[in-house]
Motif scaffolding. Structure first.
Motif, PDB file in Angstrom:
ATOM      1  N   LEU A 184      31.083  52.173  51.940  1.00 38.12           N
ATOM      2  CA  LEU A 184      31.481  52.171  50.528  1.00 38.12           C
ATOM      3  C   LEU A 184      32.960  52.548  50.415  1.00 38.12           C
ATOM      4  O   LEU A 184      33.743  51.896  49.722  1.00 38.12           O
ATOM      5  N   ARG A 195      36.054  50.110  49.140  1.00 46.54           N
ATOM      6  CA  ARG A 195      36.697  50.417  47.863  1.00 46.54           C
ATOM      7  C   ARG A 195      38.190  50.689  48.000  1.00 46.54           C
ATOM      8  O   ARG A 195      38.842  50.980  47.006  1.00 46.54           O
ATOM      9  N   HIS A 215      44.693  38.204  46.147  1.00 42.44           N
ATOM     10  CA  HIS A 215      43.252  37.989  46.152  1.00 42.44           C
ATOM     11  C   HIS A 215      42.661  38.018  44.739  1.00 42.44           C
ATOM     12  O   HIS A 215      41.806  37.206  44.390  1.00 42.44           O
ATOM     13  N   ARG A 265      40.873  34.726  43.183  1.00 39.92           N
ATOM     14  CA  ARG A 265      39.451  34.826  42.899  1.00 39.92           C
ATOM     15  C   ARG A 265      39.151  34.481  41.447  1.00 39.92           C
ATOM     16  O   ARG A 265      38.129  33.879  41.124  1.00 39.92           O
ATOM     17  N   ILE A 273      30.670  45.326  48.763  1.00 39.51           N
ATOM     18  CA  ILE A 273      31.008  45.932  47.468  1.00 39.51           C
ATOM     19  C   ILE A 273      32.526  46.013  47.377  1.00 39.51           C
ATOM     20  O   ILE A 273      33.203  45.957  48.396  1.00 39.51           O
ATOM     21  N   GLY A 274      33.033  46.102  46.148  1.00 37.13           N
ATOM     22  CA  GLY A 274      34.476  46.238  45.959  1.00 37.13           C
ATOM     23  C   GLY A 274      35.182  44.893  45.878  1.00 37.13           C
ATOM     24  O   GLY A 274      34.585  43.880  45.504  1.00 37.13           O
ATOM     25  N   GLU A 275      36.443  44.895  46.242  1.00 35.81           N
ATOM     26  CA  GLU A 275      37.322  43.729  46.093  1.00 35.81           C
ATOM     27  C   GLU A 275      36.694  42.423  46.605  1.00 35.81           C
ATOM     28  O   GLU A 275      36.807  41.381  45.993  1.00 35.81           O
ATOM     29  N   HIS A 276      36.013  42.489  47.736  1.00 32.71           N
ATOM     30  CA  HIS A 276      35.493  41.271  48.368  1.00 32.71           C
ATOM     31  C   HIS A 276      33.992  41.063  48.159  1.00 32.71           C
ATOM     32  O   HIS A 276      33.367  40.308  48.897  1.00 32.71           O
ATOM     33  N   PHE A 277      33.433  41.775  47.169  1.00 35.94           N
ATOM     34  CA  PHE A 277      31.998  41.596  46.863  1.00 35.94           C
ATOM     35  C   PHE A 277      31.662  40.108  46.811  1.00 35.94           C
ATOM     36  O   PHE A 277      32.397  39.311  46.228  1.00 35.94           O
ATOM     37  N   CYS A 278      30.544  39.748  47.405  1.00 35.34           N
ATOM     38  CA  CYS A 278      30.139  38.343  47.523  1.00 35.34           C
ATOM     39  C   CYS A 278      30.262  37.596  46.192  1.00 35.34           C
ATOM     40  O   CYS A 278      29.596  37.920  45.222  1.00 35.34           O
ATOM     41  N   GLU A 328      34.091  40.774  36.730  1.00 32.20           N
ATOM     42  CA  GLU A 328      33.844  39.383  37.126  1.00 32.20           C
ATOM     43  C   GLU A 328      32.507  38.880  36.602  1.00 32.20           C
ATOM     44  O   GLU A 328      32.069  37.808  36.953  1.00 32.20           O
ATOM     45  N   CYS A 333      29.304  49.277  40.395  1.00 34.76           N
ATOM     46  CA  CYS A 333      29.995  48.080  39.910  1.00 34.76           C
ATOM     47  C   CYS A 333      30.713  47.443  41.097  1.00 34.76           C
ATOM     48  O   CYS A 333      31.563  48.068  41.725  1.00 34.76           O
ATOM     49  N   PRO A 334      30.375  46.186  41.415  1.00 31.76           N
ATOM     50  CA  PRO A 334      30.969  45.574  42.605  1.00 31.76           C
ATOM     51  C   PRO A 334      32.492  45.565  42.553  1.00 31.76           C
ATOM     52  O   PRO A 334      33.150  45.627  43.580  1.00 31.76           O
ATOM     53  N   LYS A 335      33.050  45.461  41.363  1.00 31.15           N
ATOM     54  CA  LYS A 335      34.507  45.336  41.240  1.00 31.15           C
ATOM     55  C   LYS A 335      35.176  46.603  40.716  1.00 31.15           C
ATOM     56  O   LYS A 335      36.336  46.565  40.307  1.00 31.15           O
ATOM     57  N   GLN A 336      34.466  47.702  40.679  1.00 28.87           N
ATOM     58  CA  GLN A 336      35.029  48.982  40.199  1.00 28.87           C
ATOM     59  C   GLN A 336      35.712  48.819  38.839  1.00 28.87           C
ATOM     60  O   GLN A 336      36.823  49.294  38.634  1.00 28.87           O
TER      61      GLN A 336
END
Lengths: 426, 66
Positions: free
Chosen positions: A60, A64, A106, A110, A369-374, B11, B54-57
């Motif tokens: 995680l 993040r 990115h 995206r 999780i985070g910036e590259h979450f699927c 998103e 939250c996947p994107k914080q």
């Protein structure tokens, strides 16, 4: 040269594909989580060493902080075996792909495609996903057996992603074949393009992956040209008109986008569906509970994702000296995030080795999780849900008729073939 | 306590609306939306989880010290 086991933590080599294909990885991860949660995997002359992350919280943390742990130096650094098969994702070839890109670019790239993947977009596609699913099941309905992977599980995600990209149906089998060449390159079954005597070697893996990539990029270069002349209502045409900070995407950018989306869209969901059926057949009580009450399907899908972790890992490189769980990580060091381990972490999931379709909460990291979450998580969930709803409605007694034939990979939790039997539908 | 969604980050994965349905919903475009800005105490734990997951914080508490 194979690595000296004495240098490995408890002799565990996480780059050894049989660890995964023979089902021993979970035992290894359990030991590592307890005894050495951030072990160093020494390098060889062919492969740089790396830190393995086995704890949920550490994965995680890394996910993040995309500026501290970057993707642009490759995300499958340990994707292959260490006897010479190391093929890093090369940022120079085929442009810089979304998955190997860092912020701030990115974020902007995206956003260009994100609208096609929101829950609203996914829900709008549901009727067509259900229709395609039933067409796939129609094709096997008069028989009493089939290869579940080739004839069912692979067909739905392939149809959905090829449909989004506007690819004609006659090239879908080629997309399937090339996906296997690129992502399954380490498996001798997909090395038919290289001389027989080198199959199974690292060199065969390198050649197979490169060959698949070249053919795929060549095909997309043609399609992109067609779309430039005659725009359609599809993802490629959207990318051709899109701009970032006022600049149109380059040919390389668009090729890299197509390459990533076709691979990610058809390989992972295929394995989640196949792995899901295997798991449900191995847990008949949970399966019976689901079939008695299909309103439990959403929870079942989440638990299948946690249980199977369709991707074994992603990788990042540190951009500064830092620490993870007290372990010093130097700038430039590679870390590997092992998702199957995070998804069985005792500190997060009570009784993690129990398959429970009503597990709640179930905050698995199967999609990262985070910036590259699927990006395609919504489609993956929807395709899995619709597939199991329709499959159990039409073939309620479907059973595996043999063990799954697993992909030789430490990157993808793949199943190549799965014999199943069922009562033919009237 | 008040909570907000950063729309530059969101998103539209919709996880907040599943994790804390009393506080978040998904708007017509598919993006997350705060339905109850002033979060009642009994919802606080669920909102914390939504922030964490939250996947994107994209979700954060709003500082009260204005």
């Amino acid at each position: 040269m194979p690595i000296d086991p004495a240098l490995l933590p408890f002799g565990i080599n996480l780059l050894d594909a049989p660890l995964f294909t023979e089902g021993k990885a979970h035992e290894a991860f359990r030991l590592l989580r307890r005894e050495r949660p951030v072990p160093w995997h020494p390098g060889t002359e062919r492969l740089n060493g790396f830190w393995s992350l086995t704890k949920y919280e550490d994965i995680l943390h890394v996910s993040r902080h995309p500026e501290l742990f970057i993707s642009s130096k490759g995300i499958v650094g340990a994707g292959l075996r260490d006897d010479g098969g190391y093929v890093p994702i090369r940022p120079g070839d085929g442009g810089i792909s979304l998955i190997t890109m860092d912020p701030p670019r990115h974020v902007k790239m995206r956003r260009l495609v994100n609208k096609g993947f929101t829950p609203r977009a996914v829900n709008a596609m549901e009727p067509s996903i259900r229709k395609v699913t039933n067409e796939i099941l129609d094709r096997v309905a008069s028989r009493n057996e089939c290869d579940f992977v080739l004839e069912i599980a692979s067909q739905l995600p392939l149809a959905v992603i090829c449909g989004m990209m506007g690819l004609p149906q006659d090239v879908w089998p080629l997309m399937f074949e090339l996906t296997n060449s690129v992502l399954g390159a380490g498996d001798p079954e997909y090395q038919s393009e290289v001389p027989e005597e080198v199959r199974g070697s690292g060199e065969a893996e390198r050649q197979t992956s490169m060959g698949g990539e070249m053919r795929m990029l060549g095909y997309f270069a043609e399609i992109i040209e067609q779309r430039r002349r005659e725009p359609q209502d599809d993802l490629i045409s959207i990318l051709l008109e899109a701009d970032v900070d006022g600049e149109l995407l380059t040919q390389q950018d668009i090729l890299a986008f197509c390459f990533l989306i076709i691979l990610a869209g058809n390989e992972t969901t295929r394995n989640a569906i196949s792995g899901g059926l295997v798991t449900l057949c191995e847990h008949p009580e949970e399966r019976a509970r689901l079939q008695a009450d299909m309103s439990l399907i959403d929870g079942a899908v989440e638990e299948i994702l946690r249980w199977t972790s369709p991707l074994h890992h992603m990788s990042r490189v540190a951009t500064a000296d830092t620490e993870i769980r007290g372990q010093k990580i130097a700038s430039g060091d590679r870390v590997i995030m092992w998702y199957p381990s995070a998804n069985r972490d005792e500190d997060i999931f009570p009784d993690p080795y129990r398959f429970d379709i009503t597990r709640s909460p179930n905050d698995h990291l199967a999609f990262g999780i985070g910036e590259h979450f699927c990006l395609g998580a919504g489609f993956a969930r929807k395709e899995m849900r619709v597939m199991f709803e329709e499959l159990f409605r039409r073939f309620p007694d479907i059973q595996t008729a043999g063990p799954p034939d697993r992909l030789r990979s430490t990157f993808i939790n793949g199943i190549k073939h799965l014999p199943v039997t069922f009562t033919p539908a009237r | 306590m008040r909570v907000q969604i950063n729309f530059d980050q969101c998103e539209g994965h919709g996880r907040c609306a599943i994790t804390a349905p009393a506080v978040f919903r998904v708007d017509a475009e598919g993006y997350g939306q705060v339905a109850v800005e002033d979060v009642p105490d009994e919802e606080r734990a669920r909102v914390e989880r939504a922030i964490r997951l939250c996947p994107k914080q994209a979700i954060a508490w709003v500082s009260e010290t204005v």
